[in-house]
Design a protein around this motif. Sequence first.
Motif, PDB file in Angstrom:
ATOM      1  N   ASP A   7      37.256  60.627  18.376  1.00  0.00           N
ATOM      2  CA  ASP A   7      36.808  61.889  17.794  1.00  0.00           C
ATOM      3  C   ASP A   7      35.294  62.039  17.864  1.00  0.00           C
ATOM      4  OD1 ASP A   7      39.305  62.764  17.161  1.00  0.00           O
ATOM      5  OD2 ASP A   7      39.153  62.351  15.010  1.00  0.00           O
ATOM      6  N   TYR A   8      34.864  63.308  17.954  1.00  0.00           N
ATOM      7  CA  TYR A   8      33.470  63.650  17.733  1.00  0.00           C
ATOM      8  C   TYR A   8      33.217  63.705  16.227  1.00  0.00           C
ATOM      9  CZ  TYR A   8      33.234  65.331  22.594  1.00  0.00           C
ATOM     10  OH  TYR A   8      33.257  65.439  23.958  1.00  0.00           O
ATOM     11  N   VAL A  15      31.264  66.654  10.023  1.00  0.00           N
ATOM     12  CA  VAL A  15      32.386  67.428  10.556  1.00  0.00           C
ATOM     13  C   VAL A  15      32.974  66.676  11.740  1.00  0.00           C
ATOM     14  CG1 VAL A  15      33.004  69.573  11.746  1.00  0.00           C
ATOM     15  CG2 VAL A  15      31.472  69.632   9.771  1.00  0.00           C
ATOM     16  N   HIS A  16      34.306  66.662  11.840  1.00  0.00           N
ATOM     17  CA  HIS A  16      34.991  65.994  12.934  1.00  0.00           C
ATOM     18  C   HIS A  16      35.631  67.014  13.870  1.00  0.00           C
ATOM     19  CE1 HIS A  16      34.437  62.591  10.284  1.00  0.00           C
ATOM     20  NE2 HIS A  16      34.920  61.765  11.206  1.00  0.00           N
ATOM     21  N   LEU A  22      37.215  71.490  23.918  1.00  0.00           N
ATOM     22  CA  LEU A  22      36.008  71.910  24.621  1.00  0.00           C
ATOM     23  C   LEU A  22      34.909  72.327  23.645  1.00  0.00           C
ATOM     24  CD1 LEU A  22      37.588  73.961  27.564  1.00  0.00           C
ATOM     25  CD2 LEU A  22      36.715  71.612  27.594  1.00  0.00           C
ATOM     26  N   THR A  23      34.987  71.838  22.414  1.00  0.00           N
ATOM     27  CA  THR A  23      33.983  72.141  21.394  1.00  0.00           C
ATOM     28  C   THR A  23      32.727  71.331  21.679  1.00  0.00           C
ATOM     29  OG1 THR A  23      35.779  72.387  19.808  1.00  0.00           O
ATOM     30  CG2 THR A  23      33.569  72.214  18.919  1.00  0.00           C
ATOM     31  N   TRP A  24      31.617  71.998  22.027  1.00  0.00           N
ATOM     32  CA  TRP A  24      30.453  71.260  22.523  1.00  0.00           C
ATOM     33  C   TRP A  24      29.416  70.950  21.458  1.00  0.00           C
ATOM     34  CZ3 TRP A  24      25.710  73.582  22.023  1.00  0.00           C
ATOM     35  CH2 TRP A  24      25.690  74.969  21.884  1.00  0.00           C
ATOM     36  N   CYS A  25      29.555  71.553  20.254  1.00  0.00           N
ATOM     37  CA  CYS A  25      28.596  71.266  19.185  1.00  0.00           C
ATOM     38  C   CYS A  25      29.299  71.387  17.841  1.00  0.00           C
ATOM     39  CB  CYS A  25      27.398  72.206  19.245  1.00  0.00           C
ATOM     40  SG  CYS A  25      27.775  73.926  18.799  1.00  0.00           S
ATOM     41  N   CYS A  26      28.611  70.917  16.801  1.00  0.00           N
ATOM     42  CA  CYS A  26      29.147  71.044  15.446  1.00  0.00           C
ATOM     43  C   CYS A  26      29.259  72.519  15.081  1.00  0.00           C
ATOM     44  CB  CYS A  26      28.226  70.322  14.464  1.00  0.00           C
ATOM     45  SG  CYS A  26      28.654  70.600  12.719  1.00  0.00           S
ATOM     46  N   TRP A  33      26.920  66.285  18.845  1.00  0.00           N
ATOM     47  CA  TRP A  33      27.940  65.364  18.344  1.00  0.00           C
ATOM     48  C   TRP A  33      27.496  63.912  18.512  1.00  0.00           C
ATOM     49  CZ3 TRP A  33      31.377  67.576  15.498  1.00  0.00           C
ATOM     50  CH2 TRP A  33      32.026  68.764  15.848  1.00  0.00           C
ATOM     51  N   ASP A  34      28.026  63.044  17.669  1.00  0.00           N
ATOM     52  CA  ASP A  34      28.122  61.615  17.924  1.00  0.00           C
ATOM     53  C   ASP A  34      29.592  61.314  18.191  1.00  0.00           C
ATOM     54  OD1 ASP A  34      25.463  61.066  17.726  1.00  0.00           O
ATOM     55  OD2 ASP A  34      25.535  60.257  15.688  1.00  0.00           O
TER      56      ASP A  34
END
Length: 387
Positions: A7-8, A15-16, A22-26, A33-34
């Motif tokens: 998971d990101y 937030v996970h 294809l979610t590229w940012c929080c 992301w980490d």
Amino acid sequence: MLAPMTDYVCPRCQVHAPASALTWCCPRCHGPWDLEFTGAPVSLASLTSRVNSLWRYEEVLPLATEPPQAPHVTLGEGRTPLVPLTGPGTGSGSDSGSDGGIVSAKLDFLMPTLSFKDRGAVMLAELARRLGPDTVIADSSGNAGTAVAAYCARAGLDCAVYVPEGTSPKKLEQIRAHGARTVVVPGDREDTARAARAAADAPGVFYASHVYNPHFLHGTKTYVYELWEDLGGRLPETLVLPVGNGTLLLGAALAVEELYGHGLVDRRPALVAVQAAAVAPLAAAFRAGAEEPSGPAPVRPTLAEGIAIPAPPRAAQILRAVRATGGTFLTVTEEQIRAAQLDLARRGLFVEPTGVACWAAVRAAPGRPGTTVLPLCGAGAKTGLAA
């Protein structure tokens, strides 16, 4: 069999999101992301019989395949030479400092696309191959875009690369030669990033961001794993690294923590970050004792275009990583960059201006005891000599 995707997680908001999306940012703070990933220890003895690419470090790569020899995207990246820059036989002015320290360079400009960005691009292309988007987009001042274009070509993926006006014609030619479309954006590097992020919100688009996608950092961490392997299971006392968006430094920090956490090294090297004096928001924040820059730095012309980032999205992470190792920030002037490029060329190494920033900093700074390693990140053939 493909390894499951982890998971990101947003380091700021917690937030996970699934890495299979294809979610590229929080979605809350719009930050990078980490990745929730913990690798297993690498056996030094086992490496002699492994595949000669980045995937040889499969225990610590979140997209490694099972069994280890299963197919995945590669161009044979990695395993770049480590050569001394000081000491006998290294060219003019080659004596080591009075402290006895030795400086060596890792020749990452000998990667398939002639820059270190291949380390992260192979990870992004492998992830995109698994997700199967309609198209892949990237934004870059040249090297990251070239690497993404090449690895997308290898993976059979449609690709478009957003670049700022004024990008080196040789880099544009290389991107187009790999079959990627180039979108030239009026303005600077930040204007280009904004245009790419807007396009990344469209359905079916995979944003191969070397800043926002943490898989890139897990690719660049192999730089340090290779050093550890080359040095027989140890690390140098100091790692000097160029910092714009900080992808190589943050990857190095990941690797150091993993190796130390698994008991494979007994100390952490100091991380010394280098910025061009013309655009140095992180160096200014470090000297002020701040957790992150107070705002974007003024954009001034610099030969080191690849690290001229006025507002790095991972600024706080970079500053924490340097401070945690007792490291520091150094800045270099345009004249120091020019002189360092010529000095390296006269030692047989032709490197682009951004790629010589670390050598420029080491030449100007007081010597450090023990062993220091710096990367030469991009080939001089990409840009020519600094004017």
